[in-house]
Motif scaffolding. Structure first.
Motif, PDB file in Angstrom:
ATOM      1  N   ASP A 143       1.794  30.643   3.304  1.00  0.00           N
ATOM      2  CA  ASP A 143       2.731  30.223   2.256  1.00  0.00           C
ATOM      3  C   ASP A 143       3.687  29.164   2.794  1.00  0.00           C
ATOM      4  N   LEU A 156      13.770  23.080   5.831  1.00  0.00           N
ATOM      5  CA  LEU A 156      15.064  23.695   6.158  1.00  0.00           C
ATOM      6  C   LEU A 156      15.033  25.225   6.098  1.00  0.00           C
ATOM      7  N   ASP A 157      14.435  25.771   5.049  1.00  0.00           N
ATOM      8  CA  ASP A 157      14.488  27.232   4.864  1.00  0.00           C
ATOM      9  C   ASP A 157      13.527  27.990   5.773  1.00  0.00           C
ATOM     10  N   TYR A 158      12.721  27.270   6.530  1.00  0.00           N
ATOM     11  CA  TYR A 158      11.825  27.929   7.491  1.00  0.00           C
ATOM     12  C   TYR A 158      12.222  27.640   8.943  1.00  0.00           C
ATOM     13  N   ASP A 178       0.968  39.048   7.493  1.00  0.00           N
ATOM     14  CA  ASP A 178       1.688  38.077   8.324  1.00  0.00           C
ATOM     15  C   ASP A 178       1.072  36.683   8.172  1.00  0.00           C
ATOM     16  N   THR A 185      14.828  28.329  10.735  1.00  0.00           N
ATOM     17  CA  THR A 185      15.434  29.401  11.534  1.00  0.00           C
ATOM     18  C   THR A 185      14.392  30.407  12.015  1.00  0.00           C
ATOM     19  N   GLU A 186      13.240  30.413  11.406  1.00  0.00           N
ATOM     20  CA  GLU A 186      12.169  31.324  11.849  1.00  0.00           C
ATOM     21  C   GLU A 186      11.157  30.625  12.754  1.00  0.00           C
ATOM     22  N   TYR A 187      10.843  29.387  12.429  1.00  0.00           N
ATOM     23  CA  TYR A 187       9.719  28.730  13.112  1.00  0.00           C
ATOM     24  C   TYR A 187      10.112  27.456  13.862  1.00  0.00           C
ATOM     25  N   ARG A 236       3.255  37.512  18.216  1.00  0.00           N
ATOM     26  CA  ARG A 236       2.944  38.944  18.146  1.00  0.00           C
ATOM     27  C   ARG A 236       1.603  39.216  17.471  1.00  0.00           C
ATOM     28  N   GLU A 293       2.232  35.163   4.846  1.00  0.00           N
ATOM     29  CA  GLU A 293       3.572  34.567   4.951  1.00  0.00           C
ATOM     30  C   GLU A 293       3.496  33.175   5.577  1.00  0.00           C
TER      31      GLU A 293
END
Lengths: 304, 304
Positions: free
Chosen positions: B247, B276-278, B241, B280-282, B235, B244
C-alpha cells in the motif's frame, strides 16, 4: 501501633520474610467475564469515528496526512483488510466485548505463569506473561495483539506490549506503527475494572496517548465463535489501493462542520489535549439541534 | 550528482557490517531465518542437505557457516540461491560454496537468475558500483525462464523470477511445504525499497513483485499466521505486513505520478514531500538509501 500486639507484629514480620520466597501470585483476581462500559467516547467507539475526527490525539503531521489519505473503500477493495482484528491497543477501546480473563497456573509450583484474555469480536486472544520472560528480539514476528509481559505494582497489573503489526489508533485511518509500545494499568474496584492504556509511538505520536476504559463483571456473558472468511466483494484490478491524494479528501471537514467544532481543533495534535487550548478557540456557537449520536452511551442507543 | 548517488547504493551496502553477529530464528517447517547485521538469509535443512538463500556480506561467511553447522550436521548436498546480485546478499558466495564443497564432497550448486550472472561477470563500469565477484562465487546454475522448480529436503521449492523490481535479476524463493517465502530486497519492512535503476529496477516492478508475494501468501486466520515472509532486511513477516508495505509503495507511486502529470521537476516533487506520512516509519536522512534517493528513484522510473 495502638491495637497491634506482639503477635500481630511477629506474624507480619514472618510473612514479610516469607513472601519473597513464595511463587508469584496475582495481587488481585482479574478472572471472569467482563463487559465494556461505553460512557466515554461512545460515538467513536461504537458506531465508529467520523473521517477527519482526530480530536484528542497527540499526533504528528505524518499521522495526520496518513489519515487524510485513508479511503474507507479500501476495506471493500482490498480483500486482505476484511478479517483484520483490532490491534492489541485498540481492542481495549473499540467494540470488542465481552472479554474473558483467565489465569494460567504452573501445576508444580502453583505460581501464576500468565493471564489470558479473549474478546468476542474476531476472537482476539492475548497472553500476558508474568513469569519474568524477556520480550523477543525486534526481528521476531509481530502480531495483531503483540507480545505482553506484566508485573504487579501494588494492586495494579502493569503490562508492557511490543511487537505489534501496524494498525490504527482510531478506526478512521489514523495509523499506529509496528514500533509502538503499549503500557496498561489494570485496576479492579469490586465488580468494576479500569484499564488505563498509554501508547508510545515514535512514528506517529509526539507524546503518549493515554486513555482509560471501564468494564463491569458479567458472569453470564457468553463469548461465541466469530469466524471470518475473506472474499472479494468488488471486482477491482489486482493491487488496487483506494486512497485520497494530499489535500483531496472530500470528507476531511465534514466532522468539523457537522458538530460545529473549529477545523483546527479536529486536526489533533498534543496542544489540543489540554484545557488551555480551549482558551484559543474563542466563542463557539452550539449547533442548533443535535441530530446524530445525541444519547449514544451503549450498544442499544447509538443508531442515530 | 543525484544519479551518481543512486548508483552508489550497493557499494554503501557493503560497508559498516558492524558487530558480526548472525542470529538464528526458527521460522516454520524446515526453514530458519539467519539475521545478520546487514541483511537476512533463509536456510532450509533436511536429509538432502542445506539450501541457503543469500550468503550476505563476504566478511560474515564464517558466522553464517557456523550457524549452518549448528542446524545441519553432515549435510549431503549444499545449494545456494541468490535473490539478486548485491554484495550484501551474494558477497559470501565463494566462501560458503567452498565450505559446502569441502563438507559434502559435492560441488555446491549456486542458483540465480541469469541477469545476476550477467551483472557479476560484466566488465567493470565506472558509472555503476561494482557487483562483480570472483569466478568462484558466480552462479553455476543460472536460470533464464520465468521460474525454476526444485525438490529438496522433502519439499517443492519454487524460484520465481520477478523482472525489473529491486533489480532485473530478482528471485522469490517459495518453500511450498514449509510455507515460507524468501523475498530478497523486493520487500524490506524497515526501510523504503531500494530501486536499483542502474541494474534494471523500477518502482512498478517492485509493486508487481509485492502483489505476487501477496498472491502467494495465505494467512491462517484473521489475517495472521500461515505463510511466513522472510524479507531481505527487517523482521520476520506475514501477508498483512506485505500488504501494508505494498500500500505504501503504491500510494507514493500514485502521488509522484500525479505531481509528474502536473509538470513538476524532480526538485519540485521532492520539495512536495510525497512520502511525508511514511517517512517516520521507512525514511532516513542519512545512510546508503535516503528518503530523497527513494523519491528520486520513483520519479525517474516513472519518467522513463
Amino acid at each position: 501501633m495502638r491495637g497491634l500486639n506482639f503477635v500481630h507484629v511477629a506474624v507480619g514480620m514472618t510473612a514479610s520474610l516469607l513472601l519473597p520466597c513464595m511463587p508469584a501470585v496475582a495481587q488481585i483476581d482479574l478472572t471472569g467475564n467482563w463487559v465494556a462500559l461505553y460512557h466515554e467516547d461512545a460515538p467513536e467507539r461504537l458506531p465508529g469515528p467520523a473521517l477527519g475526527d482526530y480530536l484528542e490525539l497527540p499526533i504528528n503531521e505524518a499521522a495526520r496526512l496518513r489519515a487524510d489519505s485513508y479511503d474507507p473503500n479500501r476495506i471493500s477493495a482490498v480483500v486482505e483488510y476484511q478479517c483484520r482484528p483490532h490491534g492489541g491497543d485498540y481492542s481495549m477501546r473499540g467494540l470488542s466485548v465481552p472479554m474473558r480473563v483467565w489465569e494460567e497456573i504452573d501445576p508444580a509450583t502453583q505460581s501464576l505463569v500468565a493471564i489470558h484474555t479473549r474478546m468476542a469480536w474476531m476472537e482476539m486472544e492475548r497472553t500476558i506473561w508474568l513469569d519474568g520472560r524477556a520480550h523477543p528480539p525486534e526481528y521476531a514476528r509481530h502480531t495483531w495483539q503483540g507480545f505482553s509481559t506484566g508485573v504487579w505494582e501494588g494492586n495494579a497489573l502493569v503490562t508492557t506490549t511490543t511487537h505489534f503489526k501496524p494498525s490504527y489508533l482510531r478506526r478512521n485511518g489514523m495509523p499506529r506503527s509496528a514500533e509502538a509500545t503499549l503500557t496498561e494499568y489494570w485496576i479492579r474496584h469490586g465488580d468494576y475494572l479500569t484499564v488505563v492504556t498509554s501508547i508510545d509511538d515514535p512514528a506517529f505520536l509526539t507524546e503518549p496517548l493515554v486513555r482509560s476504559s471501564n468494564w463491569v463483571l458479567e458472569p453470564n456473558a457468553r463469548i461465541v465463535p466469530n469466524s471470518c472468511t475473506p472474499a472479494h466483494e468488488v471486482p477491482v484490478p489486482e493491487g488496487t489501493v483506494p486512497h485520497y491524494m494530499p489535500g483531496g479528501n472530500p470528507f476531511s471537514r465534514e466532522f468539523s462542520e457537522f458538530f460545529g467544532i473549529p477545523f483546527e481543533a479536529t486536526r489533533g495534535g498534543a496542544q489540543t489535549l489540554y484545557p488551555e487550548y480551549r482558551m484559543t478557540m474563542g466563542e463557539i456557537p452550539a449547533p442548533p439541534q443535535c441530530t446524530r449520536y445525541c444519547n449514544c452511551t451503549g450498544l442499544g442507543n447509538c443508531g442515530g | 550528482m543525484a544519479v551518481a548517488a543512486l548508483l552508489a547504493v550497493p557499494v554503501l551496502a557493503q560497508q559498516d557490517s558492524g558487530e558480526a553477529e548472525v542470529h538464528v530464528l526458527p521460522v516454520q517447517g524446515n526453514v530458519y531465518m539467519l539475521v545478520g547485521p546487514r541483511g537476512n538469509s533463509a536456510v532450509q535443512v533436511g536429509y538432502d542437505g542445506v539450501l541457503l538463500v543469500d550468503t550476505q556480506l563476504a566478511e560474515l561467511a564464517p558466522q553464517i557457516a557456523g550457524r549452518i553447522r549448528e542446524l545441519a550436521e553432515n549435510p549431503v548436498r549444499f545449494i545456494i540461491v541468490n535473490t539478486h546480485v548485491h554484495a550484501d546478499h551474494a558477497g559470501g558466495n565463494q566462501a560458503l560454496a567452498n565450505m559446502g564443497h569441502e563438507e559434502t564432497g559435492v560441488r555446491t550448486e549456486v542458483i540465480a537468475h541469469e541477469n545476476v550472472l550477467i551483472r557479476m561477470t560484466a566488465a567493470p563500469d565506472e558509472n555503476v558500483a561494482e557487483t562483480q565477484l570472483s569466478p568462484e562465487g558466480w552462479p553455476t546454475a543460472a536460470y533464464f525462464m520465468p521460474h525454476r522448480d526444485i525438490h529438496f529436503n522433502g519439499e517443492p521449492i519454487e524460484i520465481l523470477h520477478q523482472p525489473s523490481a529491486h533489480t532485473d535479476g530478482d528471485s522469490l524463493v517459495f518453500f511450498r511445504r514449509s510455507d515460507v517465502v524468501s523475498t530478497g530486497d523486493i520487500f524490506t519492512p524497515d526501510r523504503y525499497p531500494v530501486i536499483d535503476m542502474a541494474r534494471g529496477g523500477t518502482v512498478q516492478g517492485v509493486i508487481d513483485a509485492l502483489n505476487r508475494i501477496i498472491r502467494i501468501a495465505v494467512p491462517e486466520d484473521k489475517q495472521e499466521g500461515g505463510t511466513k515472509v522472510i524479507p531481505g532486511h527487517g523482521r520476520l513477516c506475514e501477508e498483512a505486513d506485505v500488504v501494508e508495505y505494498r500500500d505504501m509503495v503504491t500510494i507514493i507511486r500514485d502521488r509522484v505520478q500525479a505531481l509528474i502529470d502536473e509538470g513538476m521537476s524532480l526538485e519540485e516533487v521532492q520539495a512536495a514531500r510525497p512520502s511525508l506520512d511514511y517517512d517516520t516509519e521507512y525514511g532516513s536522512d542519512s545512510g546508503s538509501w535516503t528518503t530523497e534517493m527513494f523519491v528520486e528513484s520513483v520519479y525517474r522510473s516513472l519518467g522513463e
